[in-house]
Design a protein around this motif. Structure first.
Motif, PDB file in Angstrom:
ATOM      1  N   ARG A 246       2.555  -2.912   7.352  1.00 39.35           N
ATOM      2  CA  ARG A 246       3.449  -1.971   8.031  1.00 39.35           C
ATOM      3  C   ARG A 246       4.624  -1.581   7.141  1.00 39.35           C
ATOM      4  N   LEU A 247       4.588  -2.035   5.898  1.00 39.05           N
ATOM      5  CA  LEU A 247       5.690  -1.800   4.969  1.00 39.05           C
ATOM      6  C   LEU A 247       5.102  -1.457   3.608  1.00 39.05           C
ATOM      7  N   SER A 248       5.606  -0.367   2.990  1.00 38.44           N
ATOM      8  CA  SER A 248       5.054   0.052   1.705  1.00 38.44           C
ATOM      9  C   SER A 248       6.142   0.622   0.815  1.00 38.44           C
ATOM     10  N   ALA A 249       5.992   0.388  -0.482  1.00 34.43           N
ATOM     11  CA  ALA A 249       6.789   1.120  -1.460  1.00 34.43           C
ATOM     12  C   ALA A 249       6.315   2.572  -1.468  1.00 34.43           C
ATOM     13  N   LEU A 250       7.143   3.416  -2.001  1.00 32.47           N
ATOM     14  CA  LEU A 250       6.814   4.834  -2.149  1.00 32.47           C
ATOM     15  C   LEU A 250       6.270   5.038  -3.556  1.00 32.47           C
ATOM     16  N   GLY A 251       5.001   5.437  -3.662  1.00 27.65           N
ATOM     17  CA  GLY A 251       4.398   5.712  -4.960  1.00 27.65           C
ATOM     18  C   GLY A 251       4.394   7.198  -5.258  1.00 27.65           C
ATOM     19  N   ASN A 252       4.150   7.566  -6.507  1.00 25.64           N
ATOM     20  CA  ASN A 252       4.107   8.985  -6.845  1.00 25.64           C
ATOM     21  C   ASN A 252       2.993   9.721  -6.103  1.00 25.64           C
TER      22      ASN A 252
END
Length: 545
Positions: free
Chosen positions: A116-122
């Motif tokens: 439910r949690l993610s870094a923002l990737g390109n």
């Protein structure tokens, strides 16, 4: 009389023994109450990185598939009952299956994986900022109780300096420890400052990406949000920023602004989840030996930081960085089994231009390889792809056999090998998944030489060309270009004469570092029925049979 004496004497002895009996009873009661276990408890924080929509298992490509990822996570969660699972970004992008199915499976996959949690990737920007904010809201497979939070502290709206509405700088969550005690866990997010060079310009319009990572994090910690973050006993960085391993086996940064990462203050963060470079990394980084992990890509590995937590005061007393391989396996857990069934159904029933994904296009005697870590080559697959571009324009513009048309692609648009043997629509799509527009330009021979000269030394990979021989001098400067025509004739290109270049639109808007000045708008050749990059490739493979 003797009876009264006996009774009194017995009573006196009984009173004298009473304290000893009470003490014995207390001791027995104390021994029957178990002591509180004060030993540290293990808390596992799992992460996947650069999944890129790799739902379909492919032994030839070393892809285990989404169901196997869930199965592996389920097994690990049984070993480490105190756990969290997150993603380090690039959850999609570069997957043809994801694109043609509208990303339906992503929320179901993350729900089953517990993410439910993610870094923002390109690649989170591949479908545009509106789609990023929507988070698959229209997917029929999106569970009602599932949602996603993206964390990224260093992306800003250029005009206002504020975070985009779809992003949070940080997030707080909890892990339940044995006995019910809650362990607060804080995450701060980062994305590589190189993002504008790796995304179509229109997808990140109005955004800027700050490479002063240390300054950004220090500023965050000074805010009310940051003070709550700093108060958490366990604090982690979830970053779409690359690492690699040097010749000594030591993790090192691989980012244009790596210097800022060396300035992260000791004690602020307990670990770093890395991604973006598709490397296998496990160990400690920086002078303060911050634990860091990255698990190749396609979720080839489950990255994990295993923390020892003192349950008395919730202090971190130890940490172990780990990588757990994901392999194709028997799917037994209910969530993974359901995911596999839905994947198989979409694979069977999805069609492109009337062709099912399993449609046979051609047969190859050997696999055609195109590796990201060998990006200084003109590959056979690169030649095949750019010939497809050239062929699409020739057909659409009704070119003659003597007309010079050159297909062109940046190295990174080709994402997977073509397998030996039968090649299907899905294989072709996964090799060239982005389905960007094709554009054509009438460029002089001199303009082509300038473009090719830059492309030969492009940091993100050698330019890929069709039917074009490149002659360079000892200094690497392009001295001559020779085009091979369909008739078999070869033509040396002249500096002042114009020729047609057919190119992936992504390159023309600054993608992979190519300046838009290489592709002047006034020199664009208008066409009516040009297919996308991927459709042209599928059509070409079907034609050559």
């Amino acid at each position: 009389m003797s009876l009264r004496f006996f009774t009194a004497k017995t009573l006196l002895w009984g009173l004298a023994l009473l304290p000893f009996v009470a003490v014995a009873q207390v001791k027995r009661q104390t021994q029957s109450v178990p002591r509180r276990d004060t030993r540290p408890v293990e808390v596992a924080v799992f992460s996947i990185n650069d999944f890129h929509g790799a739902f379909i298992a492919s032994p030839e490509k070393g892809i285990a598939g989404a169901a196997a990822v869930c199965e592996t996570l389920d097994s690990l969660k049984k070993v480490y009952p105190c756990h969290l699972t997150v993603s380090a970004g690039d959850n999609f992008g570069g997957s043809y299956f994801y694109k043609v199915t509208g990303g339906q499976l992503m929320p179901l996959f993350f729900h089953e994986a517990g993410i439910r949690l993610s870094a923002l990737g390109n690649h989170e920007f591949d479908d545009g900022q509106d789609a990023l904010a929507a988070k698959w809201a229209d997917s029929p497979l999106r569970p009602k109780d599932w949602d996603m939070t993206y964390v990224c502290a260093n992306v800003r709206n250029t005009a206002t300096g504020t975070l985009p509405s779809c992003v949070s700088a940080s997030a707080l969550t909890e892990v339940t420890l044995p006995g019910g005690k809650k362990l607060p866990v804080a995450f701060a997010g980062l994305i590589t400052s190189a993002t504008p060079h790796q995304v179509s310009a229109r997808r990140v319009k109005g955004l800027c990406f700050d490479g002063r990572y240390d300054v950004v994090l220090d500023s965050l910690l000074a805010t009310p949000e940051g003070k709550a973050l700093a108060a958490a006993p366990l604090r982690l960085l979830l970053a779409h920023i690359g690492t690699t391993t040097n010749a000594e086996g030591q993790p090192v940064w691989d980012d244009p602004d790596a210097e800022a990462l060396t300035k992260l203050r000791p004690g602020d963060w307990h670990g770093f989840f890395s991604s973006h470079t598709h490397q296998k990394v496990r160990g400690h980084i920086n002078k303060n030996r911050m634990p860091v992990v990255q698990g190749l890509w396609h979720a080839d590995y489950i990255s994990a930081l295993i923390f020892s937590i003192d349950t008395t005061n919730l202090d971190v007393v130890g940490v172990k960085p780990c990588l757990f391989p994901v392999t194709q396996r028997r799917i037994t857990s209910p969530g993974a089994r359901r995911l596999q069934q839905v994947t198989d159904s979409l694979l069977l029933h999805t069609t492109i231009g009337g062709l099912p994904l399993s449609e046979h296009l051609t047969t190859l005697p050997e696999a055609l390889i195109h590796r990201r870590n060998q990006n200084d080559l003109q590959t056979e697959l690169g030649t095949l792809v750019t010939r497809a571009y050239e062929n699409a324009f020739r057909r659409d513009a009704h070119c003659g056999m003597q007309d010079v048309v050159i297909g062109c692609s940046h190295f990174g648009s080709i994402r997977a090998a073509l397998p030996k043997g039968e090649v299907t629509v899905l294989d072709a799509g996964e090799a060239l998944p982005f389905a960007n527009k094709l554009r054509a330009y009438s460029l002089t021979g001199r303009q082509l030489r300038d473009l090719v000269e830059y492309g030969l030394r492009c940091p993100l990979g050698r330019i890929q060309l069709s039917s074009l021989e490149v002659k360079t001098d000892g200094a690497g400067h392009v001295k001559k270009l020779v085009a091979a025509l369909p008739s078999g004739k070869k033509v040396k290109l002249k500096d002042k004469q114009n020729y047609v270049l057919v190119v992936d639109e992504y390159m023309t808007t600054g993608g992979d570092g190519y300046s838009p000045s290489f592709f002047p708008e006034a020199q664009e050749v208008t066409t009516e029925n040009m297919p996308t990059t991927t459709d042209s490739f599928i059509q070409y493979l079907k034609e050559i049979g």
